[in-house]
Design an enzyme around this catalytic site. Sequence first.
Site, PDB file in Angstrom:
ATOM      1  N   HIS A   7     -10.616  -7.590  -2.138  1.00 56.75           N
ATOM      2  CA  HIS A   7      -9.284  -7.564  -1.667  1.00 56.75           C
ATOM      3  C   HIS A   7      -9.080  -7.903  -0.125  1.00 56.75           C
ATOM      4  O   HIS A   7     -10.123  -7.691   0.631  1.00 56.75           O
ATOM      5  CB  HIS A   7      -8.455  -6.246  -2.131  1.00 56.75           C
ATOM      6  CG  HIS A   7      -9.052  -5.025  -1.356  1.00 56.75           C
ATOM      7  ND1 HIS A   7     -10.008  -4.279  -1.874  1.00 56.75           N
ATOM      8  CD2 HIS A   7      -8.723  -4.237  -0.342  1.00 56.75           C
ATOM      9  CE1 HIS A   7     -10.415  -3.314  -1.110  1.00 56.75           C
ATOM     10  NE2 HIS A   7      -9.456  -3.242  -0.201  1.00 56.75           N
ATOM     11  N   ASP A  49       0.947  -1.205  -0.088  1.00 55.35           N
ATOM     12  CA  ASP A  49      -0.159   0.079   0.141  1.00 55.35           C
ATOM     13  C   ASP A  49       0.879   1.272  -0.161  1.00 55.35           C
ATOM     14  O   ASP A  49       1.698   1.229   0.962  1.00 55.35           O
ATOM     15  CB  ASP A  49      -0.927  -0.053   1.303  1.00 55.35           C
ATOM     16  CG  ASP A  49      -2.059   0.935   1.149  1.00 55.35           C
ATOM     17  OD1 ASP A  49      -1.761   2.174   0.804  1.00 55.35           O
ATOM     18  OD2 ASP A  49      -3.289   0.664   1.519  1.00 55.35           O
TER      19      ASP A  49
END
Length: 173
Positions: free
Chosen positions: A93, A30
Amino acid sequence: MNDCIFCKIINGEIPSFKVYEDENCVAFLDVMPRSKGMCLVVPKKHYVFFDEDFNTSSKLFDAALIVGEKLKKSLEPLTVFFSAIQSQVPHFHVRVYPVYKDQIPLGENQPIETNEGELRELSEKIKGVDVGWKPEAKVVEVIKEVIVEKPKIEEPQHEKDDKPWRRRNLEVA
Ligand SMILES: [Zn+2]
């Protein structure tokens, strides 16, 4: 083509720092992590809800466990948290959060500071670690046929933002 940011990452249209990939799933860092090494694990196939493709979702959770173990071995956090909460990106996800003494990924946390150099270094480190675990071949035995009436998921007509989980400003971490 769709505008899904995860599909673009999977197709290489948007660069990412990948840490894991198999036939069905990709995991990458991320870029706005809540803790150092936070990863997103996504199926290569685009779908929104887990029950649109049980087989792929099952493999996605397996991939998330592998990524969790890679994070444990490479970055040595206290433990690893997982979440599969719907967010802004409508592509199913799982998020994988390393938990450190000073970085406990709570919902109200702001992203931690990072940069491209650090992300590249982390991705190489995580990618390079072997995990001594593989998912076993799954044998699914149907014991009893259960008929469940599947609720119809209505797509928003006018209001773009009528999904309650997207109303929060902060992402749930
Ligand atoms: Zn997608």
